[in-house]
Design a protein around this motif. Structure first.
Motif, PDB file in Angstrom:
ATOM      1  N   ASP A  18     117.996  59.949  61.587  1.00  0.00           N
ATOM      2  CA  ASP A  18     117.238  58.927  62.023  1.00  0.00           C
ATOM      3  C   ASP A  18     116.338  58.673  61.002  1.00  0.00           C
ATOM      4  O   ASP A  18     115.672  57.456  60.737  1.00  0.00           O
ATOM      5  N   ALA A  21     117.157  57.740  57.500  1.00  0.00           N
ATOM      6  CA  ALA A  21     117.539  56.070  57.418  1.00  0.00           C
ATOM      7  C   ALA A  21     116.309  55.471  57.199  1.00  0.00           C
ATOM      8  O   ALA A  21     116.195  54.466  56.533  1.00  0.00           O
ATOM      9  N   ALA A  22     115.343  55.612  58.314  1.00  0.00           N
ATOM     10  CA  ALA A  22     114.096  54.715  58.254  1.00  0.00           C
ATOM     11  C   ALA A  22     113.381  55.185  57.108  1.00  0.00           C
ATOM     12  O   ALA A  22     112.879  54.198  56.329  1.00  0.00           O
ATOM     13  N   VAL A  26     117.976  52.559  54.698  1.00  0.00           N
ATOM     14  CA  VAL A  26     119.484  52.509  54.813  1.00  0.00           C
ATOM     15  C   VAL A  26     120.075  52.870  56.084  1.00  0.00           C
ATOM     16  O   VAL A  26     119.043  53.220  57.192  1.00  0.00           O
ATOM     17  N   SER A  27     121.263  52.347  56.490  1.00  0.00           N
ATOM     18  CA  SER A  27     121.761  52.894  57.831  1.00  0.00           C
ATOM     19  C   SER A  27     122.102  54.212  57.966  1.00  0.00           C
ATOM     20  O   SER A  27     122.251  54.881  57.099  1.00  0.00           O
ATOM     21  N   LYS A  28     121.874  54.489  59.336  1.00  0.00           N
ATOM     22  CA  LYS A  28     122.276  56.008  59.807  1.00  0.00           C
ATOM     23  C   LYS A  28     123.872  56.355  59.144  1.00  0.00           C
ATOM     24  O   LYS A  28     124.236  57.351  59.219  1.00  0.00           O
ATOM     25  N   ALA A  29     124.678  55.232  59.161  1.00  0.00           N
ATOM     26  CA  ALA A  29     126.082  55.340  59.089  1.00  0.00           C
ATOM     27  C   ALA A  29     126.036  55.702  57.356  1.00  0.00           C
ATOM     28  O   ALA A  29     127.106  56.725  57.091  1.00  0.00           O
ATOM     29  N   THR A  30     125.203  55.258  56.751  1.00  0.00           N
ATOM     30  CA  THR A  30     125.263  55.515  55.185  1.00  0.00           C
ATOM     31  C   THR A  30     124.648  57.093  55.069  1.00  0.00           C
ATOM     32  O   THR A  30     125.242  57.932  54.080  1.00  0.00           O
TER      33      THR A  30
END
Length: 72
Positions: A18, A21-22, A26-30
């Motif tokens: 988390d 990503a922040a 980027v997204s957490k999926a990335t």
């Protein structure tokens, strides 16, 4: 970097998916894709939790900026 600074860096909290990503936008999926396919910095498991060293993340971001590509 002095020995004391290295020790402080080793004790610095590890980055969670988390937080990564922040921080990187980027997204957490990335982040999870980078974990399975390899990414700009090493990701590793602590128990069942995915983590990264902030120093590795910062170094990867600086290397991208110096080479003229995007940070993520």
């Amino acid at each position: 970097m002095t020995a004391a600074e290295q020790l402080d860096e080793q004790r610095r909290p590890l980055a969670t998916p988390d937080e990564l990503a922040a921080y990187l936008g980027v997204s957490k999926a990335t982040i999870y894709q980078w974990s399975s396919r390899g990414g700009p910095f090493p990701l590793f498991r602590v128990g069942r939790h995915l983590r990264a060293r902030w120093s590795d993340v910062d170094a990867a971001c600086l290397n991208k900026q110096e080479s003229g590509t995007s940070a993520a």
